[in-house]
Design a protein around this motif. Structure first.
Motif, PDB file in Angstrom:
ATOM      1  N   PHE A  74     -10.425 -18.078  17.967  1.00  0.00           N
ATOM      2  CA  PHE A  74      -9.507 -17.551  18.969  1.00  0.00           C
ATOM      3  C   PHE A  74      -8.168 -17.190  18.325  1.00  0.00           C
ATOM      4  O   PHE A  74      -7.599 -16.120  18.592  1.00  0.00           O
ATOM      5  CB  PHE A  74      -9.318 -18.588  20.075  1.00  0.00           C
ATOM      6  N   CYS A  75      -7.662 -18.072  17.463  1.00  0.00           N
ATOM      7  CA  CYS A  75      -6.397 -17.811  16.771  1.00  0.00           C
ATOM      8  C   CYS A  75      -6.504 -16.553  15.905  1.00  0.00           C
ATOM      9  O   CYS A  75      -5.590 -15.705  15.905  1.00  0.00           O
ATOM     10  CB  CYS A  75      -6.025 -19.004  15.901  1.00  0.00           C
ATOM     11  N   GLY A  76      -7.609 -16.426  15.181  1.00  0.00           N
ATOM     12  CA  GLY A  76      -7.776 -15.275  14.310  1.00  0.00           C
ATOM     13  C   GLY A  76      -7.904 -13.977  15.077  1.00  0.00           C
ATOM     14  O   GLY A  76      -7.263 -12.963  14.740  1.00  0.00           O
ATOM     15  N   ILE A  77      -8.721 -13.979  16.118  1.00  0.00           N
ATOM     16  CA  ILE A  77      -8.930 -12.760  16.909  1.00  0.00           C
ATOM     17  C   ILE A  77      -7.640 -12.336  17.593  1.00  0.00           C
ATOM     18  O   ILE A  77      -7.283 -11.142  17.623  1.00  0.00           O
ATOM     19  CB  ILE A  77     -10.056 -12.983  17.932  1.00  0.00           C
ATOM     20  N   TRP A  78      -6.912 -13.309  18.154  1.00  0.00           N
ATOM     21  CA  TRP A  78      -5.664 -12.983  18.856  1.00  0.00           C
ATOM     22  C   TRP A  78      -4.633 -12.410  17.875  1.00  0.00           C
ATOM     23  O   TRP A  78      -3.933 -11.449  18.187  1.00  0.00           O
ATOM     24  CB  TRP A  78      -5.123 -14.223  19.559  1.00  0.00           C
ATOM     25  N   THR A  79      -4.551 -12.997  16.685  1.00  0.00           N
ATOM     26  CA  THR A  79      -3.604 -12.502  15.687  1.00  0.00           C
ATOM     27  C   THR A  79      -3.899 -11.049  15.325  1.00  0.00           C
ATOM     28  O   THR A  79      -2.996 -10.192  15.311  1.00  0.00           O
ATOM     29  CB  THR A  79      -3.657 -13.368  14.415  1.00  0.00           C
ATOM     30  N   ILE A  80      -5.160 -10.757  15.031  1.00  0.00           N
ATOM     31  CA  ILE A  80      -5.534  -9.391  14.647  1.00  0.00           C
ATOM     32  C   ILE A  80      -5.271  -8.419  15.790  1.00  0.00           C
ATOM     33  O   ILE A  80      -4.707  -7.328  15.599  1.00  0.00           O
ATOM     34  CB  ILE A  80      -7.014  -9.350  14.228  1.00  0.00           C
ATOM     35  N   ALA A  81      -5.667  -8.810  17.007  1.00  0.00           N
ATOM     36  CA  ALA A  81      -5.470  -7.932  18.160  1.00  0.00           C
ATOM     37  C   ALA A  81      -3.993  -7.667  18.403  1.00  0.00           C
ATOM     38  O   ALA A  81      -3.589  -6.533  18.716  1.00  0.00           O
ATOM     39  CB  ALA A  81      -6.111  -8.558  19.401  1.00  0.00           C
ATOM     40  N   ALA A  82      -3.159  -8.693  18.252  1.00  0.00           N
ATOM     41  CA  ALA A  82      -1.729  -8.518  18.499  1.00  0.00           C
ATOM     42  C   ALA A  82      -1.091  -7.609  17.463  1.00  0.00           C
ATOM     43  O   ALA A  82      -0.229  -6.777  17.789  1.00  0.00           O
ATOM     44  CB  ALA A  82      -1.037  -9.881  18.501  1.00  0.00           C
ATOM     45  N   VAL A  83      -1.488  -7.754  16.206  1.00  0.00           N
ATOM     46  CA  VAL A  83      -0.926  -6.903  15.156  1.00  0.00           C
ATOM     47  C   VAL A  83      -1.326  -5.447  15.384  1.00  0.00           C
ATOM     48  O   VAL A  83      -0.516  -4.526  15.237  1.00  0.00           O
ATOM     49  CB  VAL A  83      -1.383  -7.393  13.768  1.00  0.00           C
ATOM     50  N   ILE A  84      -2.582  -5.225  15.751  1.00  0.00           N
ATOM     51  CA  ILE A  84      -3.052  -3.857  15.982  1.00  0.00           C
ATOM     52  C   ILE A  84      -2.354  -3.230  17.183  1.00  0.00           C
ATOM     53  O   ILE A  84      -1.835  -2.107  17.116  1.00  0.00           O
ATOM     54  CB  ILE A  84      -4.575  -3.837  16.166  1.00  0.00           C
ATOM     55  N   THR A  85      -2.318  -3.952  18.307  1.00  0.00           N
ATOM     56  CA  THR A  85      -1.698  -3.383  19.512  1.00  0.00           C
ATOM     57  C   THR A  85      -0.189  -3.266  19.351  1.00  0.00           C
ATOM     58  O   THR A  85       0.435  -2.399  19.962  1.00  0.00           O
ATOM     59  CB  THR A  85      -2.018  -4.233  20.749  1.00  0.00           C
ATOM     60  N   GLY A  86       0.409  -4.134  18.500  1.00  0.00           N
ATOM     61  CA  GLY A  86       1.842  -4.014  18.258  1.00  0.00           C
ATOM     62  C   GLY A  86       2.216  -2.721  17.580  1.00  0.00           C
ATOM     63  O   GLY A  86       3.379  -2.294  17.636  1.00  0.00           O
ATOM     64  N   ALA A  87       1.238  -2.088  16.922  1.00  0.00           N
ATOM     65  CA  ALA A  87       1.486  -0.784  16.292  1.00  0.00           C
ATOM     66  C   ALA A  87       1.558   0.343  17.314  1.00  0.00           C
ATOM     67  O   ALA A  87       1.889   1.478  16.958  1.00  0.00           O
ATOM     68  CB  ALA A  87       0.392  -0.493  15.266  1.00  0.00           C
ATOM     69  N   PHE A  88       1.230   0.036  18.571  1.00  0.00           N
ATOM     70  CA  PHE A  88       1.277   1.032  19.649  1.00  0.00           C
ATOM     71  C   PHE A  88       2.204   0.510  20.743  1.00  0.00           C
ATOM     72  O   PHE A  88       1.747   0.079  21.813  1.00  0.00           O
ATOM     73  CB  PHE A  88      -0.124   1.294  20.201  1.00  0.00           C
TER      74      PHE A  88
END
Length: 393
Positions: free
Chosen positions: A197-211
């Motif tokens: 959960f920690c890993g998936i949330w981190t990746i998703a947040a970094v990606i969506t933060g680019a938009f």
């Protein structure tokens, strides 16, 4: 905020699911982590200092800019907002701890019982002061009955309604974290699932933060605030199962992201304090919060057994809910009566602490017990099958 965390006890329950093997370490004893109560108090006082001495855009409160009236206190208070980040770290730790081994219904009940009773009282008291107290800020918009009722939902921000108190914006962040964490509560918490959960949330947040213009995705992943929640969850795994390179890596990686996100948030705080904020100071204070929480997870503060901290921890949430608008009204009243800044600050803090104690003892605790009984009622249990259709003649 947090302002805004559940009772700090480890349940020591058997891990749900059982499909994923856990690290070979027994669960920690059922001892209250008093140090977390102390840290919550420090975070709350930091936020209070920010609003009372750091914020420089409401000259009607003090009658003069705080940076001119009390320059030393203002420089210190300008960084008090970082207490919110400490709240989020603690929240990630404690939510993971309190939800371990619980059913989804128990998780839901604990969140509602923890958040809403004191909040409802805070909305009523703050709205009353805003609307009827003669020394409230003249630029503060009055609360209509509809606004107050909408605030009761804690969803006023996404519904476009003004918060009764500006600090309530953090509660919307907490609510979204709880909703995401409910995924784990439903499937059952295990070591591997929390790490994933920690890993998936981190990746998703970094990606969506680019938009940044995608409000929907950013509202779910919360790229500016999620590093603190994620680190808090990893820190609880360290506390429960012991430190591993992976968990330490999650905490360290979260801080690296957090120090970058400070660049995004600092602009709004610089507007409020009306001067430049030092990134080295902000990064150092943020890093100190991560380090202290890591020491908590490693057991470095297990010797702390001061029971008065549990009282301080209980008052933290009401203090957070009540201190801004009511505190500003008290400061304005004191200045109109020619009180000097430092004695006035101490008097206001004493009043807010007393008011928080009254709210906790005579409103929050009885309302929480009543609400828990209602939510635990068998009548609220969803039936396994649809009830029979009631045919009308």
């Amino acid at each position: 905020m947090s302002t805004i965390t559940p009772p700090l006890q480890s349940d020591g329950a058997t891990v749900a699911g059982g499909a994923s093997p856990e690290p070979a370490k027994s669960a920690p004893p059922r001892n209250r982590l008093y140090v977390l109560d102390g840290l919550r108090l420090i975070a709350a006082l930091g936020v209070v200092a920010f609003h009372w001495t750091g914020v420089d855009i409401h000259p009607s409160v003090w009658g003069k800019a705080p940076r001119v009236l009390m320059p030393h206190l203002h420089r210190f208070g300008s960084y008090g907002w970082l207490g919110v980040q400490l709240f989020f770290l603690i929240s990630g730790f404690v939510i993971c701890m309190s939800a371990w081994g619980k059913t989804p219904r128990q998780y839901f009940t604990s969140r509602v019982v923890r958040l809403y009773p004191a909040y409802w009282v805070g909305v009523l008291l703050t709205s009353a002061v805003i609307n009827y107290w003669p020394t409230t800020r003249p630029d503060r918009q009055h609360m209509s009955i509809s606004d107050v009722l909408t605030n009761f939902t804690m969803l006023e921000r996404p519904m476009g309604v003004t918060e009764a108190d500006g600090v309530y914006w953090t509660l919307w962040i907490e609510l979204r974290f709880y909703l995401l964490f409910a995924i784990l509560a439903v499937i059952g918490l295990t070591y591997r699932r929390v790490v994933a959960f920690c890993g998936i949330w981190t990746i998703a947040a970094v990606i969506t933060g680019a938009f940044p213009n995608n409000d929907f995705l950013n509202s779910i992943t919360q790229p500016e605030d999620c590093p603190y929640f994620i680190a808090g969850m990893a820190l609880y795994l360290i506390y429960r199962f012991g430190a591993t390179p992976m968990l330490l890596g999650i905490v360290g990686f979260s801080w690296l992201i957090a120090q970058n996100r400070i660049h995004i948030t600092e602009g709004s705080y610089e507007y409020e304090v009306a001067h430049h904020l030092s990134w080295p100071v902000m990064a150092t204070l943020s890093g100190a919060a991560f380090l202290v929480m890591l020491l908590v997870a490693l057991g470095a503060f297990d010797w702390v057994r001061w029971k008065w901290l549990s009282v301080a921890g209980a008052l933290t949430y009401p203090v957070y809910l009540l201190h801004q608008e009511i505190g500003w009204a008290l400061i304005r009243w004191g200045r109109e009566h020619h009180m000097s800044p430092k004695p006035l600050l101490l008097c206001c803090l004493a009043v807010i602490l007393l008011l928080a104690w009254i709210v906790h003892k005579y409103a929050e605790r009885p309302l929480s017990r009543l609400l828990k009984r209602l939510l635990d009622s068998p009548s609220l249990t969803l039936p396994r099958l649809d009830p029979p259709v009631r045919r009308r003649a």
